[in-house]
Motif scaffolding. Structure first.
Motif, PDB file in Angstrom:
ATOM      1  N   ALA A  87      49.208  33.262  80.877  1.00  0.00           N
ATOM      2  CA  ALA A  87      48.468  32.078  80.360  1.00  0.00           C
ATOM      3  C   ALA A  87      47.823  32.355  79.031  1.00  0.00           C
ATOM      4  O   ALA A  87      48.041  31.700  78.141  1.00  0.00           O
ATOM      5  CB  ALA A  87      47.817  31.282  81.310  1.00  0.00           C
ATOM      6  N   ASP A  88      47.098  33.371  79.037  1.00  0.00           N
ATOM      7  CA  ASP A  88      46.265  33.650  77.857  1.00  0.00           C
ATOM      8  C   ASP A  88      47.053  34.130  76.552  1.00  0.00           C
ATOM      9  O   ASP A  88      46.968  33.752  75.490  1.00  0.00           O
ATOM     10  CB  ASP A  88      45.257  34.645  78.076  1.00  0.00           C
ATOM     11  CG  ASP A  88      44.146  34.554  79.039  1.00  0.00           C
ATOM     12  OD1 ASP A  88      43.970  33.280  79.210  1.00  0.00           O
ATOM     13  OD2 ASP A  88      43.540  35.499  79.701  1.00  0.00           O
ATOM     14  N   ALA A  89      48.153  34.739  76.767  1.00  0.00           N
ATOM     15  CA  ALA A  89      49.033  35.191  75.606  1.00  0.00           C
ATOM     16  C   ALA A  89      49.994  34.062  75.571  1.00  0.00           C
ATOM     17  O   ALA A  89      50.593  33.747  74.126  1.00  0.00           O
ATOM     18  CB  ALA A  89      49.977  36.496  76.246  1.00  0.00           C
ATOM     19  N   VAL A  90      50.352  33.058  76.267  1.00  0.00           N
ATOM     20  CA  VAL A  90      51.492  32.193  76.249  1.00  0.00           C
ATOM     21  C   VAL A  90      51.020  30.872  75.566  1.00  0.00           C
ATOM     22  O   VAL A  90      51.476  30.310  74.791  1.00  0.00           O
ATOM     23  CB  VAL A  90      52.095  31.752  77.514  1.00  0.00           C
ATOM     24  CG1 VAL A  90      53.066  30.578  77.423  1.00  0.00           C
ATOM     25  CG2 VAL A  90      53.157  32.918  77.821  1.00  0.00           C
ATOM     26  N   MET A  91      49.874  30.452  76.227  1.00  0.00           N
ATOM     27  CA  MET A  91      49.404  29.023  75.759  1.00  0.00           C
ATOM     28  C   MET A  91      49.164  28.655  74.323  1.00  0.00           C
ATOM     29  O   MET A  91      49.565  27.872  73.620  1.00  0.00           O
ATOM     30  CB  MET A  91      48.029  28.522  76.765  1.00  0.00           C
ATOM     31  CG  MET A  91      48.740  28.541  78.211  1.00  0.00           C
ATOM     32  SD  MET A  91      49.932  27.441  78.587  1.00  0.00           S
ATOM     33  CE  MET A  91      49.389  25.936  78.835  1.00  0.00           C
ATOM     34  N   PRO A  92      48.501  29.759  73.550  1.00  0.00           N
ATOM     35  CA  PRO A  92      48.115  29.624  72.264  1.00  0.00           C
ATOM     36  C   PRO A  92      49.472  29.694  71.586  1.00  0.00           C
ATOM     37  O   PRO A  92      49.465  29.158  70.099  1.00  0.00           O
ATOM     38  CB  PRO A  92      47.105  30.801  71.911  1.00  0.00           C
ATOM     39  CG  PRO A  92      46.694  31.025  73.310  1.00  0.00           C
ATOM     40  CD  PRO A  92      47.677  30.762  74.081  1.00  0.00           C
ATOM     41  N   ALA A  93      50.256  30.183  71.908  1.00  0.00           N
ATOM     42  CA  ALA A  93      51.376  30.412  71.032  1.00  0.00           C
ATOM     43  C   ALA A  93      52.660  29.377  71.382  1.00  0.00           C
ATOM     44  O   ALA A  93      53.565  29.313  70.650  1.00  0.00           O
ATOM     45  CB  ALA A  93      52.328  31.700  71.722  1.00  0.00           C
ATOM     46  N   ILE A  94      52.490  28.517  72.306  1.00  0.00           N
ATOM     47  CA  ILE A  94      53.503  27.477  72.253  1.00  0.00           C
ATOM     48  C   ILE A  94      52.863  26.096  71.703  1.00  0.00           C
ATOM     49  O   ILE A  94      51.603  25.706  71.721  1.00  0.00           O
ATOM     50  CB  ILE A  94      54.099  27.452  73.491  1.00  0.00           C
ATOM     51  CG1 ILE A  94      53.193  26.825  74.516  1.00  0.00           C
ATOM     52  CG2 ILE A  94      54.719  28.487  73.911  1.00  0.00           C
ATOM     53  CD1 ILE A  94      53.577  26.714  76.010  1.00  0.00           C
ATOM     54  N   PRO A  95      53.677  25.023  71.261  1.00  0.00           N
ATOM     55  CA  PRO A  95      53.284  23.853  70.639  1.00  0.00           C
ATOM     56  C   PRO A  95      52.460  22.860  71.932  1.00  0.00           C
ATOM     57  O   PRO A  95      52.821  23.207  72.914  1.00  0.00           O
ATOM     58  CB  PRO A  95      54.510  22.982  70.489  1.00  0.00           C
ATOM     59  CG  PRO A  95      55.419  24.127  70.114  1.00  0.00           C
ATOM     60  CD  PRO A  95      55.177  25.248  71.164  1.00  0.00           C
ATOM     61  N   ALA A  96      51.553  22.368  71.384  1.00  0.00           N
ATOM     62  CA  ALA A  96      50.460  21.578  72.402  1.00  0.00           C
ATOM     63  C   ALA A  96      51.137  20.604  73.378  1.00  0.00           C
ATOM     64  O   ALA A  96      50.917  20.783  74.639  1.00  0.00           O
ATOM     65  CB  ALA A  96      49.550  20.656  71.472  1.00  0.00           C
ATOM     66  N   PRO A  97      52.082  19.895  73.099  1.00  0.00           N
ATOM     67  CA  PRO A  97      52.673  19.046  74.223  1.00  0.00           C
ATOM     68  C   PRO A  97      53.494  20.091  75.239  1.00  0.00           C
ATOM     69  O   PRO A  97      53.402  19.663  76.400  1.00  0.00           O
ATOM     70  CB  PRO A  97      53.769  18.082  73.225  1.00  0.00           C
ATOM     71  CG  PRO A  97      53.176  18.078  71.759  1.00  0.00           C
ATOM     72  CD  PRO A  97      52.742  19.551  71.752  1.00  0.00           C
ATOM     73  N   GLN A  98      54.134  21.135  74.711  1.00  0.00           N
ATOM     74  CA  GLN A  98      54.870  22.019  75.684  1.00  0.00           C
ATOM     75  C   GLN A  98      53.660  22.640  76.646  1.00  0.00           C
ATOM     76  O   GLN A  98      53.875  22.871  77.730  1.00  0.00           O
ATOM     77  CB  GLN A  98      55.742  23.053  74.782  1.00  0.00           C
ATOM     78  CG  GLN A  98      56.648  22.501  74.079  1.00  0.00           C
ATOM     79  CD  GLN A  98      57.610  23.458  73.363  1.00  0.00           C
ATOM     80  OE1 GLN A  98      57.234  24.599  73.669  1.00  0.00           O
ATOM     81  NE2 GLN A  98      58.326  23.023  72.434  1.00  0.00           N
ATOM     82  N   ALA A  99      52.763  22.925  75.795  1.00  0.00           N
ATOM     83  CA  ALA A  99      51.576  23.829  76.582  1.00  0.00           C
ATOM     84  C   ALA A  99      51.068  22.892  77.821  1.00  0.00           C
ATOM     85  O   ALA A  99      50.926  23.212  78.896  1.00  0.00           O
ATOM     86  CB  ALA A  99      50.664  24.126  75.675  1.00  0.00           C
ATOM     87  N   ARG A 100      50.918  21.595  77.486  1.00  0.00           N
ATOM     88  CA  ARG A 100      50.141  20.674  78.478  1.00  0.00           C
ATOM     89  C   ARG A 100      51.280  20.479  79.581  1.00  0.00           C
ATOM     90  O   ARG A 100      51.092  20.552  80.611  1.00  0.00           O
ATOM     91  CB  ARG A 100      50.064  19.318  77.734  1.00  0.00           C
ATOM     92  CG  ARG A 100      48.841  19.292  77.019  1.00  0.00           C
ATOM     93  CD  ARG A 100      48.395  17.959  76.513  1.00  0.00           C
ATOM     94  NE  ARG A 100      49.209  17.023  75.710  1.00  0.00           N
ATOM     95  CZ  ARG A 100      49.377  17.346  74.473  1.00  0.00           C
ATOM     96  NH1 ARG A 100      48.609  18.184  73.888  1.00  0.00           N
ATOM     97  NH2 ARG A 100      50.385  16.678  73.952  1.00  0.00           N
TER      98      ARG A 100
END
Length: 187
Positions: A87-100
């Protein structure tokens, strides 16, 4: 003849190991898949473990899930296992709607009531690409036939769209079951 692989001793599996290594070597030029199929008890998991070990020894990041039949009805259980600890590596690297959408699907948040399968699939693709940005990535599934349908749908969506990313799959599949990721047509 005996082939040693870490803690596993694989006897008479030289050809299989050479084929696995060949597919893993292909990662440098783009996606690759190793599907180890057959009936129960023939050593699929031992070969899969050797593939996982060799991928790690070769510098690849390996994401592992080992689904079981009892979890078939649990939404995104396998995907949660695959992405555990990222999560720490992935969430900031993907667009916000996808992350949500990904956070909601995996139970990382309770903010979203409906999880859009398209956004989850796109989030998985973005996550895998982000994790493979610096090093090849292998998604390793033992007993892939037991992967829940929502995880399979998201991973299959991503697999079909990898382009030339150094992302591979290593799965075991029991004889008589369809590949839930449809790797033969995806890569």
């Amino acid at each position: 003849m005996e082939v040693r692989s870490g803690t596993s001793d694989l006897v008479g599996r030289d050809e299989d190991l050479v084929a696995i290594e060949h597919h893993l070597d292909r990662l440098a030029s783009g996606p690759a898949a190793v599907v180890i199929g057959g009936e129960p008890g023939i050593g699929k998991t031992s070969l899969w473990s050797a593939a996982v070990e060799r991928a790690r020894e070769g510098g690849a990041r390996v994401l592992v899930a080992r689904p079981v039949e009892a979890e078939l009805s649990l939404g995104h259980a396998g995907l949660g296992d695959v992405l555990q600890g990222t999560a720490d590596a992935v969430m900031p690297a993907i667009p916000a709607p996808q992350a949500r959408a990904l956070a909601a699907a995996l139970g990382w948040t309770t903010d979203v009531q409906h999880v859009d399968p398209l956004l989850v699939g796109r989030a998985v693709l973005s996550a895998l690409r982000a994790l493979a940005a610096d090093t090849p990535l292998i998604v390793a599934l033992d007993d892939a036939q037991w992967l829940d349908s929502s995880s399979a749908r998201a991973l299959a969506f991503a697999a079909r769209r990898l382009g030339d990313a150094p992302i591979g799959f290593a799965i075991t599949l029991r004889e008589g079951h369809e590949d839930p990721l449809q790797l033969a047509t995806a890569l």
